[in-house]
Design a protein around this motif. Structure first.
Motif, PDB file in Angstrom:
ATOM      1  N   LEU A 163      33.277  -9.667 -20.139  1.00 40.16           N
ATOM      2  CA  LEU A 163      33.181  -8.509 -19.247  1.00 40.16           C
ATOM      3  C   LEU A 163      34.034  -7.392 -19.833  1.00 40.16           C
ATOM      4  O   LEU A 163      35.245  -7.557 -20.051  1.00 40.16           O
ATOM      5  CB  LEU A 163      33.686  -8.873 -17.842  1.00 40.16           C
ATOM      6  N   VAL A 164      33.433  -6.238 -20.095  1.00 37.84           N
ATOM      7  CA  VAL A 164      34.145  -5.140 -20.743  1.00 37.84           C
ATOM      8  C   VAL A 164      33.870  -3.829 -20.018  1.00 37.84           C
ATOM      9  O   VAL A 164      32.858  -3.679 -19.320  1.00 37.84           O
ATOM     10  CB  VAL A 164      33.728  -4.993 -22.225  1.00 37.84           C
ATOM     11  N   GLU A 165      34.811  -2.909 -20.173  1.00 38.68           N
ATOM     12  CA  GLU A 165      34.589  -1.527 -19.746  1.00 38.68           C
ATOM     13  C   GLU A 165      34.183  -0.715 -20.964  1.00 38.68           C
ATOM     14  O   GLU A 165      34.710  -0.925 -22.062  1.00 38.68           O
ATOM     15  CB  GLU A 165      35.870  -0.940 -19.140  1.00 38.68           C
ATOM     16  N   SER A 166      33.284   0.197 -20.776  1.00 45.46           N
ATOM     17  CA  SER A 166      32.782   0.991 -21.893  1.00 45.46           C
ATOM     18  C   SER A 166      33.938   1.677 -22.631  1.00 45.46           C
ATOM     19  O   SER A 166      34.775   2.328 -22.006  1.00 45.46           O
ATOM     20  CB  SER A 166      31.800   2.049 -21.405  1.00 45.46           C
ATOM     21  N   PRO A 167      33.991   1.547 -23.959  1.00 43.93           N
ATOM     22  CA  PRO A 167      35.020   2.260 -24.726  1.00 43.93           C
ATOM     23  C   PRO A 167      34.708   3.743 -24.885  1.00 43.93           C
ATOM     24  O   PRO A 167      35.514   4.489 -25.442  1.00 43.93           O
ATOM     25  CB  PRO A 167      34.993   1.544 -26.081  1.00 43.93           C
ATOM     26  N   PHE A 168      33.544   4.139 -24.403  1.00 44.94           N
ATOM     27  CA  PHE A 168      33.122   5.539 -24.489  1.00 44.94           C
ATOM     28  C   PHE A 168      32.799   6.056 -23.084  1.00 44.94           C
ATOM     29  O   PHE A 168      31.632   6.216 -22.715  1.00 44.94           O
ATOM     30  CB  PHE A 168      31.905   5.690 -25.406  1.00 44.94           C
ATOM     31  N   PRO A 169      33.841   6.271 -22.267  1.00 43.27           N
ATOM     32  CA  PRO A 169      33.593   6.706 -20.883  1.00 43.27           C
ATOM     33  C   PRO A 169      32.898   8.060 -20.835  1.00 43.27           C
ATOM     34  O   PRO A 169      33.108   8.916 -21.694  1.00 43.27           O
ATOM     35  CB  PRO A 169      35.002   6.773 -20.288  1.00 43.27           C
ATOM     36  N   ARG A 170      32.096   8.222 -19.802  1.00 38.98           N
ATOM     37  CA  ARG A 170      31.338   9.462 -19.620  1.00 38.98           C
ATOM     38  C   ARG A 170      32.157  10.470 -18.825  1.00 38.98           C
ATOM     39  O   ARG A 170      32.725  10.132 -17.788  1.00 38.98           O
ATOM     40  CB  ARG A 170      30.035   9.149 -18.875  1.00 38.98           C
TER      41      ARG A 170
END
Length: 375
Positions: free
Chosen positions: A286-293
Motif C-alpha cells: 500500500l503506497v501513497e503516490s510519490p507524485f501528488p496532484r
C-alpha cells in the motif's frame, strides 16, 4: 470593497496589517491610537496616518460603521474590546479575544446586546490555501476524512536572535508578551480556524501543555511553550494539533481520507500549495503516490501579499470580510460565535497542564460559509 477602519495599538503586528492594506484598494484608515506616544508618532509618520493620542477622543471621533482593529497587547484585549463595544463600535481583535473564557463570553453577550460585530484573528481561514482545502473536503477528493495531523511548531525560538527582529516602522518583536502569552494562544488559531470552518464545533478536547524551557529571556515562569491536543468534533475527524517554540519548524497539515492524503505545508502562506496523494496498491504494497496532484481554485481569489519575515499572509482579509458583510447586510463569516468557540478551544489546550483530562466544550459554532470564489 470599501469602508473605514481604525487601529488601536501600533506595535509589531500593526505593520503587517498596513502592508496588507496596500493590497486592498478602497479601505481607508480613519485614525490610530496607542498609549505610547513615541511609538504612535513613529508609526503614523511611517505610514502617513492620523494619530490620536487620547483614547476618549479616538473613540468619540470614529465614524459610524467603522471597524476598529484591536492590535494591543493580549493582556489588554478584554478591557479594550469591552470599551470599544460599549462605545458602539464593531471590533476585530488580534488573537486571543480574551485571556479567560468568562471574559470572552461577556464580550460575546455584549456584542449581541449592542447588535455589533465581534471577530477574532487569525483570518487566514479566508485565504486561498484554507479555502482550497475546504473545497477539496466538500468535493470528496480524498474520500471521507478519518484523521488529521496539524503542526504549528516554530523551532527553538529562545535561541533565535529575536531581539534583532523589528517591524517596518521600527517596533521590536514583543518577546516578553509572546513568552508570557504562550505559543498556543498566539498560534493555535491558525489551524483551529481552518478546522472549525470546515467541521463546526469541537465537542471535546483532550490536551496536555507545559513549559519545557523555563526562564526564557530571564522572565521566570511563563506560559506553556509546548502543547499537544486531540480534538473531537461533533461532525468531523479526530485531529491532533501541536504547538511549540521548541520542536523543529513545521507548519503542515495532513488530512487522511479513504482515498488518500490532502496536505498543505505552510499555514502562514495564503498561496501555499495544496496537494493530494492518492493511495493505491503496488506490488502487494500500500503506497501513497510519490507524485501528488496540486489542487487549485479558479483564479482570481483574493489579493496576495508578498512574504515578510515568516509570513506571506494578507492580514486584512478579516476586516475586509467584516466591511463586506456590513455593506451587503449579511452575517459575517467571522462571527461572534466563531470567535467565542475558537477562544474556548484555544484556552482549553493552553491551560490543560498535565491533569485536565477530557474537557467538554460549552460553546458551539456552525461551519463557515465558503468564500464566493471557493464554492
Amino acid at each position: 470593497m470599501t469602508g473605514t477602519i481604525a487601529l488601536l495599538g501600533c506595535g509589531f503586528v500593526a505593520d503587517l496589517y498596513l502592508r496588507s492594506l496596500h493590497a486592498m484598494p478602497g479601505i481607508s484608515v480613519h485614525s490610530v491610537h496607542d498609549r505610547d506616544e513615541a511609538r504612535l508618532s513613529r508609526f503614523c509618520a511611517h505610514w502617513q496616518l492620523r494619530a490620536d493620542p487620547d483614547l476618549e477622543s479616538f473613540l468619540a471621533g470614529l465614524p459610524e460603521g467603522c471597524i476598529v482593529l484591536n492590535l494591543t497587547n493580549p493582556a489588554a484585549h478584554y478591557t479594550l474590546n469591552k470599551a470599544l463595544l460599549e462605545a458602539g463600535h464593531h471590533v476585530y481583535c488580534e488573537k486571543p479575544l480574551a485571556l479567560e473564557l468568562g471574559q470572552a463570553k461577556a464580550l460575546h453577550a455584549l456584542a449581541a446586546e449592542k447588535g455589533l460585530m465581534l471577530a477574532s484573528a487569525p483570518c487566514s481561514v479566508l485565504g486561498e490555501a484554507a479555502q482550497t482545502l475546504g473545497h477539496a473536503l466538500r468535493s470528496g477528493v480524498a474520500g471521507t476524512p478519518r484523521a488529521i495531523y496539524a503542526e504549528l511548531d516554530d523551532g527553538f525560538v529562545p535561541q533565535a536572535p529575536y531581539k534583532d527582529w523589528h517591524s517596518e516602522s521600527g517596533a521590536p518583536w514583543p518577546f516578553e508578551d509572546e513568552f508570557r502569552t504562550g505559543c498556543t494562544l498566539e498560534h493555535a488559531g491558525y489551524y483551529l480556524t481552518w478546522l472549525i470552518s470546515w467541521f463546526g464545533s469541537v465537542r471535546k478536547v483532550v490536551a496536555a501543555s507545559t513549559e519545557v524551557l523555563p526562564d526564557k529571556a530571564g522572565l521566570g515562569p511563563a506560559a506553556p511553550d509546548l502543547s499537544v491536543a486531540t480534538l473531537f468534533f461533533e461532525n468531523g475527524p479526530v485531529t491532533r494539533l501541536t504547538c511549540s517554540i521548541v520542536a523543529s519548524h513545521g507548519h503542515g497539515i495532513r488530512i487522511f481520507g479513504d482515498r488518500g492524503v490532502l496536505r498543505c505545508k505552510a499555514s502562514w502562506d495564503n498561496a501555499a500549495k495544496v496537494r493530494f496523494a492518492r493511495r493505491s496498491v503496488l506490488r502487494r504494497r500500500l503506497v501513497e503516490s510519490p507524485f501528488p496532484r496540486r489542487l487549485r481554485l479558479p483564479q482570481p481569489t483574493h489579493p496576495k501579499v508578498k512574504r515578510w519575515g515568516a509570513a506571506a499572509m494578507n492580514f486584512m482579509l478579516g476586516p475586509a470580510e467584516m466591511l463586506e458583510a456590513l455593506r451587503e447586510g449579511r452575517p459575517c463569516r467571522l462571527s461572534p460565535d466563531f470567535a467565542l468557540h475558537l477562544t474556548e478551544v484555544t484556552l482549553a489546550i493552553q491551560n490543560a497542564g498535565e491533569d485536565a483530562g477530557a474537557q467538554v466544550m460549552t460553546t458551539r459554532c456552525a461551519p463557515m460559509e465558503p468564500m464566493p470564489w471557493a464554492k
